[in-house]
Design a protein around this motif. Structure first.
Motif, PDB file in Angstrom:
ATOM      1  N   LEU A  68      -8.326 -95.924  16.820  1.00 55.66           N
ATOM      2  CA  LEU A  68      -9.479 -96.003  15.924  1.00 55.66           C
ATOM      3  C   LEU A  68     -10.413 -94.811  16.108  1.00 55.66           C
ATOM      4  O   LEU A  68     -11.002 -94.330  15.145  1.00 55.66           O
ATOM      5  CB  LEU A  68     -10.241 -97.309  16.146  1.00 55.66           C
ATOM      6  N   GLU A  69     -10.528 -94.317  17.339  1.00 56.19           N
ATOM      7  CA  GLU A  69     -11.409 -93.170  17.593  1.00 56.19           C
ATOM      8  C   GLU A  69     -10.945 -91.943  16.810  1.00 56.19           C
ATOM      9  O   GLU A  69     -11.756 -91.180  16.298  1.00 56.19           O
ATOM     10  CB  GLU A  69     -11.447 -92.827  19.091  1.00 56.19           C
ATOM     11  N   VAL A  70      -9.625 -91.774  16.714  1.00 58.53           N
ATOM     12  CA  VAL A  70      -9.067 -90.642  15.962  1.00 58.53           C
ATOM     13  C   VAL A  70      -9.318 -90.841  14.472  1.00 58.53           C
ATOM     14  O   VAL A  70      -9.717 -89.911  13.767  1.00 58.53           O
ATOM     15  CB  VAL A  70      -7.557 -90.478  16.259  1.00 58.53           C
ATOM     16  N   LEU A  71      -9.113 -92.054  13.983  1.00 57.81           N
ATOM     17  CA  LEU A  71      -9.360 -92.330  12.564  1.00 57.81           C
ATOM     18  C   LEU A  71     -10.838 -92.165  12.227  1.00 57.81           C
ATOM     19  O   LEU A  71     -11.183 -91.665  11.158  1.00 57.81           O
ATOM     20  CB  LEU A  71      -8.871 -93.735  12.204  1.00 57.81           C
ATOM     21  N   LYS A  72     -11.698 -92.563  13.135  1.00 61.52           N
ATOM     22  CA  LYS A  72     -13.145 -92.439  12.904  1.00 61.52           C
ATOM     23  C   LYS A  72     -13.537 -90.977  12.713  1.00 61.52           C
ATOM     24  O   LYS A  72     -14.392 -90.661  11.898  1.00 61.52           O
ATOM     25  CB  LYS A  72     -13.912 -93.053  14.065  1.00 61.52           C
ATOM     26  N   GLU A  73     -12.893 -90.086  13.435  1.00 65.87           N
ATOM     27  CA  GLU A  73     -13.170 -88.658  13.288  1.00 65.87           C
ATOM     28  C   GLU A  73     -12.774 -88.132  11.906  1.00 65.87           C
ATOM     29  O   GLU A  73     -13.228 -87.066  11.503  1.00 65.87           O
ATOM     30  CB  GLU A  73     -12.412 -87.865  14.361  1.00 65.87           C
ATOM     31  N   GLN A  74     -11.952 -88.896  11.193  1.00 65.66           N
ATOM     32  CA  GLN A  74     -11.451 -88.469   9.885  1.00 65.66           C
ATOM     33  C   GLN A  74     -12.267 -89.021   8.711  1.00 65.66           C
ATOM     34  O   GLN A  74     -11.942 -88.750   7.552  1.00 65.66           O
ATOM     35  CB  GLN A  74      -9.993 -88.910   9.719  1.00 65.66           C
ATOM     36  N   GLU A  75     -13.310 -89.799   9.009  1.00 62.71           N
ATOM     37  CA  GLU A  75     -14.124 -90.369   7.930  1.00 62.71           C
ATOM     38  C   GLU A  75     -14.587 -89.262   6.994  1.00 62.71           C
ATOM     39  O   GLU A  75     -14.907 -88.164   7.428  1.00 62.71           O
ATOM     40  CB  GLU A  75     -15.339 -91.124   8.488  1.00 62.71           C
ATOM     41  N   THR A  76     -14.626 -89.563   5.741  1.00 58.91           N
ATOM     42  CA  THR A  76     -14.989 -88.693   4.608  1.00 58.91           C
ATOM     43  C   THR A  76     -13.863 -87.741   4.211  1.00 58.91           C
ATOM     44  O   THR A  76     -13.985 -87.040   3.222  1.00 58.91           O
ATOM     45  CB  THR A  76     -16.302 -87.898   4.809  1.00 58.91           C
ATOM     46  N   TYR A  77     -12.757 -87.709   4.951  1.00 66.04           N
ATOM     47  CA  TYR A  77     -11.612 -86.907   4.543  1.00 66.04           C
ATOM     48  C   TYR A  77     -10.647 -87.762   3.734  1.00 66.04           C
ATOM     49  O   TYR A  77     -10.496 -88.959   3.989  1.00 66.04           O
ATOM     50  CB  TYR A  77     -10.883 -86.325   5.760  1.00 66.04           C
ATOM     51  N   SER A  78      -9.972 -87.158   2.792  1.00 66.01           N
ATOM     52  CA  SER A  78      -9.011 -87.885   1.961  1.00 66.01           C
ATOM     53  C   SER A  78      -7.794 -88.291   2.790  1.00 66.01           C
ATOM     54  O   SER A  78      -7.550 -87.747   3.880  1.00 66.01           O
ATOM     55  CB  SER A  78      -8.551 -87.007   0.796  1.00 66.01           C
ATOM     56  N   ALA A  79      -7.024 -89.225   2.246  1.00 64.80           N
ATOM     57  CA  ALA A  79      -5.800 -89.651   2.932  1.00 64.80           C
ATOM     58  C   ALA A  79      -4.873 -88.461   3.143  1.00 64.80           C
ATOM     59  O   ALA A  79      -4.243 -88.330   4.193  1.00 64.80           O
ATOM     60  CB  ALA A  79      -5.104 -90.746   2.136  1.00 64.80           C
ATOM     61  N   GLY A  80      -4.792 -87.577   2.168  1.00 68.28           N
ATOM     62  CA  GLY A  80      -3.957 -86.389   2.300  1.00 68.28           C
ATOM     63  C   GLY A  80      -4.406 -85.488   3.438  1.00 68.28           C
ATOM     64  O   GLY A  80      -3.588 -84.975   4.206  1.00 68.28           O
ATOM     65  N   GLU A  81      -5.709 -85.311   3.566  1.00 68.43           N
ATOM     66  CA  GLU A  81      -6.241 -84.485   4.656  1.00 68.43           C
ATOM     67  C   GLU A  81      -5.981 -85.131   6.016  1.00 68.43           C
ATOM     68  O   GLU A  81      -5.685 -84.440   6.993  1.00 68.43           O
ATOM     69  CB  GLU A  81      -7.734 -84.249   4.447  1.00 68.43           C
ATOM     70  N   VAL A  82      -6.077 -86.454   6.068  1.00 68.98           N
ATOM     71  CA  VAL A  82      -5.794 -87.158   7.325  1.00 68.98           C
ATOM     72  C   VAL A  82      -4.330 -86.965   7.704  1.00 68.98           C
ATOM     73  O   VAL A  82      -4.013 -86.662   8.857  1.00 68.98           O
ATOM     74  CB  VAL A  82      -6.146 -88.657   7.211  1.00 68.98           C
ATOM     75  N   LEU A  83      -3.440 -87.111   6.734  1.00 68.63           N
ATOM     76  CA  LEU A  83      -2.017 -86.905   7.015  1.00 68.63           C
ATOM     77  C   LEU A  83      -1.759 -85.495   7.539  1.00 68.63           C
ATOM     78  O   LEU A  83      -1.005 -85.300   8.491  1.00 68.63           O
ATOM     79  CB  LEU A  83      -1.186 -87.151   5.760  1.00 68.63           C
ATOM     80  N   ASN A  84      -2.386 -84.518   6.914  1.00 68.58           N
ATOM     81  CA  ASN A  84      -2.217 -83.140   7.373  1.00 68.58           C
ATOM     82  C   ASN A  84      -2.692 -82.976   8.812  1.00 68.58           C
ATOM     83  O   ASN A  84      -2.058 -82.305   9.613  1.00 68.58           O
ATOM     84  CB  ASN A  84      -2.966 -82.170   6.466  1.00 68.58           C
ATOM     85  N   SER A  85      -3.813 -83.590   9.149  1.00 69.48           N
ATOM     86  CA  SER A  85      -4.356 -83.440  10.504  1.00 69.48           C
ATOM     87  C   SER A  85      -3.481 -84.120  11.550  1.00 69.48           C
ATOM     88  O   SER A  85      -3.477 -83.721  12.715  1.00 69.48           O
ATOM     89  CB  SER A  85      -5.787 -83.982  10.575  1.00 69.48           C
ATOM     90  N   LEU A  86      -2.732 -85.151  11.147  1.00 63.32           N
ATOM     91  CA  LEU A  86      -1.872 -85.864  12.092  1.00 63.32           C
ATOM     92  C   LEU A  86      -0.540 -85.148  12.321  1.00 63.32           C
ATOM     93  O   LEU A  86       0.222 -85.537  13.209  1.00 63.32           O
ATOM     94  CB  LEU A  86      -1.623 -87.298  11.617  1.00 63.32           C
ATOM     95  N   ARG A  87      -0.237 -84.150  11.501  1.00 61.58           N
ATOM     96  CA  ARG A  87       0.973 -83.325  11.667  1.00 61.58           C
ATOM     97  C   ARG A  87       2.236 -84.177  11.814  1.00 61.58           C
ATOM     98  O   ARG A  87       2.941 -84.105  12.838  1.00 61.58           O
ATOM     99  CB  ARG A  87       0.826 -82.402  12.865  1.00 61.58           C
ATOM    100  N   ILE A  88       2.515 -84.960  10.815  1.00 55.07           N
ATOM    101  CA  ILE A  88       3.671 -85.854  10.844  1.00 55.07           C
ATOM    102  C   ILE A  88       4.915 -85.058  10.445  1.00 55.07           C
ATOM    103  O   ILE A  88       5.006 -84.573   9.322  1.00 55.07           O
ATOM    104  CB  ILE A  88       3.460 -87.051   9.897  1.00 55.07           C
ATOM    105  N   PRO A  89       5.873 -84.925  11.346  1.00 54.70           N
ATOM    106  CA  PRO A  89       7.053 -84.120  11.028  1.00 54.70           C
ATOM    107  C   PRO A  89       7.939 -84.793   9.985  1.00 54.70           C
ATOM    108  O   PRO A  89       8.116 -86.012   9.996  1.00 54.70           O
ATOM    109  CB  PRO A  89       7.785 -84.015  12.372  1.00 54.70           C
ATOM    110  N   GLY A  90       8.461 -83.996   9.068  1.00 57.73           N
ATOM    111  CA  GLY A  90       9.422 -84.502   8.094  1.00 57.73           C
ATOM    112  C   GLY A  90       8.859 -85.364   6.987  1.00 57.73           C
ATOM    113  O   GLY A  90       9.618 -86.014   6.273  1.00 57.73           O
ATOM    114  N   LEU A  91       7.565 -85.395   6.821  1.00 56.64           N
ATOM    115  CA  LEU A  91       6.965 -86.211   5.766  1.00 56.64           C
ATOM    116  C   LEU A  91       7.256 -85.558   4.419  1.00 56.64           C
ATOM    117  O   LEU A  91       6.848 -84.437   4.163  1.00 56.64           O
ATOM    118  CB  LEU A  91       5.458 -86.326   5.990  1.00 56.64           C
ATOM    119  N   THR A  92       7.969 -86.266   3.562  1.00 62.46           N
ATOM    120  CA  THR A  92       8.353 -85.695   2.269  1.00 62.46           C
ATOM    121  C   THR A  92       7.188 -85.742   1.287  1.00 62.46           C
ATOM    122  O   THR A  92       6.232 -86.513   1.454  1.00 62.46           O
ATOM    123  CB  THR A  92       9.536 -86.453   1.648  1.00 62.46           C
ATOM    124  N   TYR A  93       7.314 -84.935   0.269  1.00 58.19           N
ATOM    125  CA  TYR A  93       6.306 -84.905  -0.783  1.00 58.19           C
ATOM    126  C   TYR A  93       6.173 -86.284  -1.440  1.00 58.19           C
ATOM    127  O   TYR A  93       5.074 -86.724  -1.754  1.00 58.19           O
ATOM    128  CB  TYR A  93       6.673 -83.848  -1.835  1.00 58.19           C
TER     129      TYR A  93
END
Length: 125
Positions: A68-93
């Protein structure tokens, strides 16, 4: 920051959350809105009892182990921006689009079951 998230796990958890909470309509806590600016959704909700996952994507990611602490740091960012920050390997378009679409539909007032169904249908069709 990097977590052991995979596309397969994310897709499975998205379906599970929609199935478990099909009628849930997301509402941001009123006490959180004054500081939110344009944000209508929060990944983490604060309460006198502590913190809990808030929106659809916040719930999915937290259930997959994102603190939750990591998600809290992402408040006000879009879901797309959160995904980018998490660096999920192999995530398809397609999966990236599904996540962003579910979140957008939730933010527009769709219940979680319908948001997932509509978003998944758009990708399939």
């Amino acid at each position: 920051m990097s977590f052991r998230l995979t596309e397969e796990r994310i897709l499975s958890e998205m379906a599970a959350v929609a199935k478990e909470h099909p009628d849930k309509i997301y509402r941001a806590p009123a006490e959180m809105l004054p500081w939110a600016g344009a944000a209508t959704c929060f990944y983490v909700h604060e309460s006198p009892d502590g913190q809990e996952a808030g929106c659809y994507i916040g719930t999915v990611l937290h259930r997959l182990g994102v603190p939750l602490e990591v998600l809290k740091e992402q408040e006000t960012y879009s879901a797309g921006e959160v995904l980018n920050s998490l660096r999920i390997p192999g995530l398809t378009y397609e999966t990236y689009t599904l996540i962003r679409t579910v979140q957008a539909l939730q933010d527009e007032g769709e219940n979680w079951g319908e948001a997932y169904r509509i978003a998944a249908g758009k990708l399939a069709g």
